[in-house]
Write a protein that holds these residues in place. Structure first.
Motif, PDB file in Angstrom:
ATOM      1  N   GLY A  50      11.586   2.031 -62.501  1.00  0.00           N
ATOM      2  CA  GLY A  50      12.311   1.135 -61.615  1.00  0.00           C
ATOM      3  C   GLY A  50      11.307   0.630 -60.598  1.00  0.00           C
ATOM      4  O   GLY A  50      10.407   1.387 -60.193  1.00  0.00           O
ATOM      5  N   GLU A  51      11.410  -0.617 -60.217  1.00  0.00           N
ATOM      6  CA  GLU A  51      10.427  -1.216 -59.338  1.00  0.00           C
ATOM      7  C   GLU A  51      11.074  -1.608 -58.018  1.00  0.00           C
ATOM      8  O   GLU A  51      12.218  -2.050 -57.986  1.00  0.00           O
ATOM      9  CB  GLU A  51       9.789  -2.462 -59.976  1.00  0.00           C
ATOM     10  N   VAL A  52      10.319  -1.464 -56.942  1.00  0.00           N
ATOM     11  CA  VAL A  52      10.786  -1.809 -55.602  1.00  0.00           C
ATOM     12  C   VAL A  52      10.060  -3.061 -55.150  1.00  0.00           C
ATOM     13  O   VAL A  52       8.834  -3.163 -55.287  1.00  0.00           O
ATOM     14  CB  VAL A  52      10.522  -0.655 -54.620  1.00  0.00           C
ATOM     15  N   GLY A  53      10.806  -4.013 -54.609  1.00  0.00           N
ATOM     16  CA  GLY A  53      10.177  -5.221 -54.097  1.00  0.00           C
ATOM     17  C   GLY A  53      11.192  -6.137 -53.452  1.00  0.00           C
ATOM     18  O   GLY A  53      12.382  -6.094 -53.774  1.00  0.00           O
ATOM     19  N   PRO A  54      10.737  -6.984 -52.528  1.00  0.00           N
ATOM     20  CA  PRO A  54      11.659  -7.887 -51.844  1.00  0.00           C
ATOM     21  C   PRO A  54      11.924  -9.163 -52.640  1.00  0.00           C
ATOM     22  O   PRO A  54      11.035  -9.706 -53.289  1.00  0.00           O
ATOM     23  CB  PRO A  54      10.914  -8.212 -50.541  1.00  0.00           C
ATOM     24  N   VAL A  55      13.170  -9.617 -52.596  1.00  0.00           N
ATOM     25  CA  VAL A  55      13.571 -10.919 -53.130  1.00  0.00           C
ATOM     26  C   VAL A  55      14.308 -11.641 -52.014  1.00  0.00           C
ATOM     27  O   VAL A  55      15.266 -11.109 -51.456  1.00  0.00           O
ATOM     28  CB  VAL A  55      14.471 -10.777 -54.373  1.00  0.00           C
ATOM     29  N   ALA A  56      13.824 -12.839 -51.678  1.00  0.00           N
ATOM     30  CA  ALA A  56      14.428 -13.643 -50.613  1.00  0.00           C
ATOM     31  C   ALA A  56      14.530 -12.859 -49.307  1.00  0.00           C
ATOM     32  O   ALA A  56      15.515 -12.960 -48.576  1.00  0.00           O
ATOM     33  CB  ALA A  56      15.786 -14.170 -51.036  1.00  0.00           C
ATOM     34  N   GLY A  57      13.493 -12.055 -49.016  1.00  0.00           N
ATOM     35  CA  GLY A  57      13.439 -11.358 -47.747  1.00  0.00           C
ATOM     36  C   GLY A  57      14.208 -10.058 -47.670  1.00  0.00           C
ATOM     37  O   GLY A  57      14.247  -9.431 -46.610  1.00  0.00           O
ATOM     38  N   HIS A  58      14.815  -9.616 -48.776  1.00  0.00           N
ATOM     39  CA  HIS A  58      15.569  -8.360 -48.776  1.00  0.00           C
ATOM     40  C   HIS A  58      15.003  -7.428 -49.842  1.00  0.00           C
ATOM     41  O   HIS A  58      14.725  -7.854 -50.967  1.00  0.00           O
ATOM     42  CB  HIS A  58      17.044  -8.623 -49.043  1.00  0.00           C
TER      43      HIS A  58
END
Length: 401
Positions: free
Chosen positions: A373-381
């Motif tokens: 599972g990957e962690v990262g922001p999309v559209a600032g969230h």
């Protein structure tokens, strides 16, 4: 660029990587970390390493050896089912990848998180103190013991707009085989990471690799994670209408794993590829004519069904990286957290994502691992994703983020 030319380019870099494959994990760890350190232009400030091995005890010993090689640096790492380094990926095979960075003036704060029971809820403890010049936090977690999804989704409550990027660690033996490493310590549960602050320039890229099918629709009735109505019609009927108009190839993609996109900007005139947070379609309820998805969606939210295949994922990653390179100019290094469902399972080769970074960003130091599972922001969230490539990019400018 030839391997020799790439090594020459990396010899004077502020970011460098290394990779070693072999059943002797301690030797592989010393080799991989040694490669990364030897290619740096200065002393390492941050070292990250990733270990794939059959025996968790061997993984722990290799991690201990890796941490001893850079006593003056901050060091983090984790176990994985595959690692990335030296422009390639290695899956389900004993191997170690490493990444080292010289970040003069940066402030690095490593941390270890654990959950404690408090009345009827769990509390995460161990978060670092926030500063005004914090840029990003790398997060590596044990998915079996740490509530990564809940923590990441609610991170804004305690971390504000701080981007989180990283991945869920794993081990070849599954539950109980995860090992996390931070500044000399070994953890068998929880999460670890590093907060990066000060005069560095970092940015993130999250490639979800999906293509929309059918129109965008507003959710007009829902219950928990069930979509009951889309644009005033039963959700299942809407889905069946969309699928009926697809060609045979796209119908096969729907059958193999349908996705749905949640629009991140409700005020956009159009919602196309890249405008959505992707979540899986996990089932249907024929009696209620409902579609179950992997998230809770409120009434009034715009959604659009999606499919994912190798060609779409390839195009999406290259397009995002090309645009990122044009915006940033020179890129010096990157960390890559790629889903364990990508690699050879999606592209037929474990090398696809690291090669894409080399093709677009140049001969830079890149390392990482295949995550659960990957962690990262999309559209600032901040979000936890599946089947993505989440990238932390370091560029040359010494201010901003």
């Amino acid at each position: 660029m030839s391997r020799e030319a790439r090594l020459v380019a990396l010899m004077t870099s502020r970011f460098a990587d290394g990779l070693a494959v072999g059943s002797d994990l301690v030797e592989a760890a010393e080799n991989a970390v040694g490669q990364a350190l030897s290619r740096l232009s200065g002393q390492a400030d941050l070292v990250c390493f990733f270990i794939c091995g059959d025996d968790p005890d061997d993984v722990a010993r290799a991690g201990q050896a890796a941490m001893k090689l850079a006593p003056e640096a901050h060091v983090i790492g984790c176990s994985a089912t595959g690692v990335i380094g030296d422009g390639q990926g290695v899956e389900l095979t004993p191997a170690v990848s490493a990444w080292a960075a010289t970040m003069e003036g940066a402030r690095l704060t490593t941390f270890a998180l654990e959950t404690l029971a408090a009345e009827d809820k769990f509390v995460v403890v161990g978060l670092p103190e926030r500063g005004g010049d914090d840029h990003v936090a790398i997060l590596l977690s044990d998915p079996y013991s740490f509530p990564t999804d809940a923590f990441v989704e609610r991170s804004i409550d305690v971390l504000g707009d701080l981007p989180l990027i990283g991945g869920l660690a794993n081990g070849l033996q599954g539950r109980g085989s995860v090992r996390l490493f931070a500044d000399g310590e070994i953890y068998t549960e929880g999460a670890i990471g590093v907060l990066i602050s000060g005069p560095v320039k970092v940015s993130t890229v999250v490639s979800q690799g999906c293509r929309p099918i059918g129109p965008s629709m507003v959710v007009t009735a829902s219950e928990d994670n069930l979509l009951l109505e889309l644009a005033g019609q039963p959700a299942l009927a809407r889905l069946e209408d969309i699928v009926s108009e697809l060609d045979e190839d796209d119908r096969e993609l729907v059958a193999s794993g349908l996705q749905i996109g949640l629009a991140m900007d409700e005020y956009a005139e159009r919602h196309e590829r890249g405008d959505f947070l992707i979540r899986g379609v996990i089932g249907i309820d024929p009696e209620r004519e409902a579609v179950a998805i992997g998230d809770i969606v409120e009434i009034g939210r715009t959604v659009r069904f999606q499919v994912r295949d190798a060609a779409t994922a390839d195009e999406d990653l290259y397009d995002l990286l090309d645009a990122h390179r044009e915006e940033l100019g020179r890129v010096d290094g990157a960390l890559l957290f790629s889903c364990n469902g990508r690699g050879s399972a999606m592209f037929g080769t474990a090398d696809h994502d690291p090669v894409a970074l080399r093709d677009t960003l140049g001969p830079i130091g890149v390392a990482g691992f295949f995550a659960a599972g990957e962690v990262g922001p999309v559209a600032g969230h901040n979000h936890v994703h599946g089947f993505t490539a989440s990238v932390l990019v370091f560029s040359s400018a010494a201010s901003g983020s």
